[in-house]
Scaffold this motif. Sequence first.
Motif, PDB file in Angstrom:
ATOM      1  N   ALA A  55      88.191  94.180  55.303  1.00 29.40           N
ATOM      2  CA  ALA A  55      88.180  92.798  55.797  1.00 29.40           C
ATOM      3  C   ALA A  55      87.965  91.818  54.644  1.00 29.40           C
ATOM      4  O   ALA A  55      88.627  90.770  54.573  1.00 29.40           O
ATOM      5  N   GLY A  56      87.063  92.156  53.721  1.00 29.84           N
ATOM      6  CA  GLY A  56      86.833  91.302  52.563  1.00 29.84           C
ATOM      7  C   GLY A  56      88.064  91.161  51.693  1.00 29.84           C
ATOM      8  O   GLY A  56      88.373  90.071  51.192  1.00 29.84           O
ATOM      9  N   VAL A  57      88.785  92.275  51.503  1.00 37.48           N
ATOM     10  CA  VAL A  57      90.021  92.242  50.710  1.00 37.48           C
ATOM     11  C   VAL A  57      91.057  91.354  51.386  1.00 37.48           C
ATOM     12  O   VAL A  57      91.721  90.530  50.736  1.00 37.48           O
ATOM     13  N   ARG A  58      91.188  91.506  52.703  1.00 31.76           N
ATOM     14  CA  ARG A  58      92.157  90.692  53.440  1.00 31.76           C
ATOM     15  C   ARG A  58      91.807  89.207  53.373  1.00 31.76           C
ATOM     16  O   ARG A  58      92.693  88.358  53.216  1.00 31.76           O
ATOM     17  N   LEU A 111      94.328  85.382  58.171  1.00 28.76           N
ATOM     18  CA  LEU A 111      92.889  85.124  58.046  1.00 28.76           C
ATOM     19  C   LEU A 111      92.230  85.029  59.420  1.00 28.76           C
ATOM     20  O   LEU A 111      91.145  85.583  59.635  1.00 28.76           O
ATOM     21  N   TRP A 112      92.874  84.340  60.346  1.00 26.60           N
ATOM     22  CA  TRP A 112      92.315  84.190  61.688  1.00 26.60           C
ATOM     23  C   TRP A 112      92.145  85.555  62.339  1.00 26.60           C
ATOM     24  O   TRP A 112      91.098  85.849  62.929  1.00 26.60           O
ATOM     25  N   MET A 113      93.180  86.404  62.242  1.00 26.96           N
ATOM     26  CA  MET A 113      93.112  87.726  62.868  1.00 26.96           C
ATOM     27  C   MET A 113      92.020  88.586  62.227  1.00 26.96           C
ATOM     28  O   MET A 113      91.322  89.338  62.915  1.00 26.96           O
ATOM     29  N   THR A 114      91.881  88.478  60.909  1.00 23.73           N
ATOM     30  CA  THR A 114      90.846  89.257  60.222  1.00 23.73           C
ATOM     31  C   THR A 114      89.454  88.839  60.667  1.00 23.73           C
ATOM     32  O   THR A 114      88.561  89.673  60.865  1.00 23.73           O
ATOM     33  N   LEU A 115      89.276  87.539  60.841  1.00 16.95           N
ATOM     34  CA  LEU A 115      87.948  87.017  61.177  1.00 16.95           C
ATOM     35  C   LEU A 115      87.591  87.177  62.650  1.00 16.95           C
ATOM     36  O   LEU A 115      86.426  87.414  62.991  1.00 16.95           O
ATOM     37  N   PHE A 116      88.587  87.080  63.522  1.00 18.47           N
ATOM     38  CA  PHE A 116      88.262  86.981  64.951  1.00 18.47           C
ATOM     39  C   PHE A 116      88.790  88.117  65.821  1.00 18.47           C
ATOM     40  O   PHE A 116      88.339  88.267  66.954  1.00 18.47           O
ATOM     41  N   ALA A 154      90.084  87.685  51.004  1.00 19.98           N
ATOM     42  CA  ALA A 154      90.314  87.218  49.630  1.00 19.98           C
ATOM     43  C   ALA A 154      91.799  86.992  49.363  1.00 19.98           C
ATOM     44  O   ALA A 154      92.199  85.962  48.803  1.00 19.98           O
ATOM     45  N   LEU A 155      92.631  87.935  49.796  1.00 17.86           N
ATOM     46  CA  LEU A 155      94.063  87.827  49.512  1.00 17.86           C
ATOM     47  C   LEU A 155      94.733  86.786  50.403  1.00 17.86           C
ATOM     48  O   LEU A 155      95.639  86.079  49.960  1.00 17.86           O
ATOM     49  N   GLY A 156      94.297  86.687  51.675  1.00 15.12           N
ATOM     50  CA  GLY A 156      94.852  85.646  52.537  1.00 15.12           C
ATOM     51  C   GLY A 156      94.532  84.258  52.003  1.00 15.12           C
ATOM     52  O   GLY A 156      95.392  83.365  51.974  1.00 15.12           O
ATOM     53  N   THR A 157      93.286  84.088  51.556  1.00 13.69           N
ATOM     54  CA  THR A 157      92.889  82.813  50.949  1.00 13.69           C
ATOM     55  C   THR A 157      93.665  82.564  49.663  1.00 13.69           C
ATOM     56  O   THR A 157      94.133  81.444  49.401  1.00 13.69           O
ATOM     57  N   GLY A 158      93.826  83.627  48.853  1.00 11.57           N
ATOM     58  CA  GLY A 158      94.568  83.494  47.606  1.00 11.57           C
ATOM     59  C   GLY A 158      96.025  83.131  47.833  1.00 11.57           C
ATOM     60  O   GLY A 158      96.604  82.320  47.093  1.00 11.57           O
ATOM     61  N   MET A 159      96.641  83.717  48.859  1.00 16.33           N
ATOM     62  CA  MET A 159      98.041  83.416  49.166  1.00 16.33           C
ATOM     63  C   MET A 159      98.208  81.965  49.584  1.00 16.33           C
ATOM     64  O   MET A 159      99.105  81.257  49.105  1.00 16.33           O
ATOM     65  N   ALA A 160      97.340  81.502  50.479  1.00 16.83           N
ATOM     66  CA  ALA A 160      97.408  80.104  50.916  1.00 16.83           C
ATOM     67  C   ALA A 160      97.165  79.158  49.739  1.00 16.83           C
ATOM     68  O   ALA A 160      97.880  78.150  49.577  1.00 16.83           O
ATOM     69  N   ALA A 161      96.182  79.472  48.907  1.00 18.42           N
ATOM     70  CA  ALA A 161      95.871  78.627  47.754  1.00 18.42           C
ATOM     71  C   ALA A 161      97.035  78.593  46.765  1.00 18.42           C
ATOM     72  O   ALA A 161      97.353  77.537  46.201  1.00 18.42           O
ATOM     73  N   ALA A 162      97.684  79.745  46.558  1.00 19.18           N
ATOM     74  CA  ALA A 162      98.815  79.803  45.625  1.00 19.18           C
ATOM     75  C   ALA A 162      99.961  78.903  46.094  1.00 19.18           C
ATOM     76  O   ALA A 162     100.602  78.230  45.281  1.00 19.18           O
ATOM     77  N   ILE A 163     100.204  78.883  47.407  1.00 21.78           N
ATOM     78  CA  ILE A 163     101.277  78.033  47.935  1.00 21.78           C
ATOM     79  C   ILE A 163     100.925  76.562  47.754  1.00 21.78           C
ATOM     80  O   ILE A 163     101.778  75.742  47.379  1.00 21.78           O
ATOM     81  N   VAL A 164      99.683  76.206  47.999  1.00 18.05           N
ATOM     82  CA  VAL A 164      99.243  74.815  47.818  1.00 18.05           C
ATOM     83  C   VAL A 164      99.359  74.401  46.355  1.00 18.05           C
ATOM     84  O   VAL A 164      99.849  73.307  46.032  1.00 18.05           O
ATOM     85  N   VAL A 165      98.922  75.271  45.443  1.00 21.04           N
ATOM     86  CA  VAL A 165      99.016  74.975  44.004  1.00 21.04           C
ATOM     87  C   VAL A 165     100.481  74.850  43.589  1.00 21.04           C
ATOM     88  O   VAL A 165     100.849  73.967  42.803  1.00 21.04           O
ATOM     89  N   ALA A 166     101.342  75.729  44.121  1.00 19.85           N
ATOM     90  CA  ALA A 166     102.769  75.670  43.801  1.00 19.85           C
ATOM     91  C   ALA A 166     103.384  74.360  44.289  1.00 19.85           C
ATOM     92  O   ALA A 166     104.206  73.746  43.598  1.00 19.85           O
ATOM     93  N   PHE A 167     102.984  73.930  45.480  1.00 20.62           N
ATOM     94  CA  PHE A 167     103.491  72.659  46.014  1.00 20.62           C
ATOM     95  C   PHE A 167     103.055  71.491  45.134  1.00 20.62           C
ATOM     96  O   PHE A 167     103.855  70.605  44.805  1.00 20.62           O
ATOM     97  N   ALA A 168     101.780  71.492  44.745  1.00 17.47           N
ATOM     98  CA  ALA A 168     101.278  70.420  43.881  1.00 17.47           C
ATOM     99  C   ALA A 168     102.011  70.417  42.536  1.00 17.47           C
ATOM    100  O   ALA A 168     102.311  69.351  41.979  1.00 17.47           O
ATOM    101  N   ALA A 169     102.322  71.610  42.022  1.00 21.52           N
ATOM    102  CA  ALA A 169     103.007  71.709  40.728  1.00 21.52           C
ATOM    103  C   ALA A 169     104.413  71.128  40.790  1.00 21.52           C
ATOM    104  O   ALA A 169     104.837  70.390  39.892  1.00 21.52           O
ATOM    105  N   ILE A 170     105.148  71.440  41.847  1.00 24.27           N
ATOM    106  CA  ILE A 170     106.529  70.937  41.930  1.00 24.27           C
ATOM    107  C   ILE A 170     106.544  69.440  42.195  1.00 24.27           C
ATOM    108  O   ILE A 170     107.467  68.736  41.785  1.00 24.27           O
ATOM    109  N   ARG A 171     105.509  68.929  42.856  1.00 21.43           N
ATOM    110  CA  ARG A 171     105.429  67.488  43.089  1.00 21.43           C
ATOM    111  C   ARG A 171     105.271  66.713  41.784  1.00 21.43           C
ATOM    112  O   ARG A 171     105.752  65.581  41.670  1.00 21.43           O
ATOM    113  N   ARG A 172     104.609  67.341  40.806  1.00 24.76           N
ATOM    114  CA  ARG A 172     104.460  66.662  39.512  1.00 24.76           C
ATOM    115  C   ARG A 172     105.528  67.097  38.511  1.00 24.76           C
ATOM    116  O   ARG A 172     105.460  66.740  37.335  1.00 24.76           O
TER     117      ARG A 172
END
Length: 231
Positions: A124-127, A106-111, A129-147
């Motif tokens: 750039a928009g696709v990158r 995301l940083w490289m795409t933006l800057f 969206a997908l970079g944000t989606g990848m990071a969000a998926a990992i966070v959601v996966a972490f929250a899921a395994i914690r519960r």
Amino acid sequence: MTTVTARPRRARPQWLVPAGLIALSLVPIVAGSARLTQLTTGATVTAENARFFDSPIPVVAHIIGSSVFLVLGALQFAPSLRRRRWHRIAGRIVAPAGLVSALSALWMTLFYDMPASVTGPGLAGVRIALGTGMAAAIVVAFAAIRRGDVRSHSAWMTRAYAIGLGAGTQVLVFLPFTLLIGTPAPLTHTLLMTAGWVINLVVAEIVIRRRARTVRRRTAGPMAATSARLS
């Protein structure tokens, strides 16, 4: 009276999928290693690589994070390892590595000042969206395994891995097009890049649904047997 004996099911090779994923990961890993070699040996600065020399930390973080995420992530698909403590230990490395990969992308795409040869309309928009989606998926996966929600954890990490492996699939998409037609125009370049991610995400959803059906069959069997004994 003839007795028909059911043939035992042939077990799938457990390491076939991880080996295939690692083989596909070698494409971005080798390319990343070449980029690191350029940065550490003082290669000639050109219009194509100037952005990496001007700001090397994001690309170095992306290469290392992506390589760790792709290799260790591929091993997480081995059933024998998922049943061992190794899966948890590796997961504590895989998730942060995936976040480093996604956030640095995301940083490289933006800057970064991207040359025309590696970008296209809307890419750039696709990158982003997908970079944000990848990071969000990992966070959601972490929250899921914690519960304790193993199924959701597995599904979201599979989606994150599919996005992270996009560079490998994109080579398979670009190669036949380039050999048959030549260098793609900017819009075609964007469509081919997007196709690599879409293919991976479609395959990921198929895997997730097959995995869910397998779990339902396994749980339905003991339940049916218990009902039969009680009736």
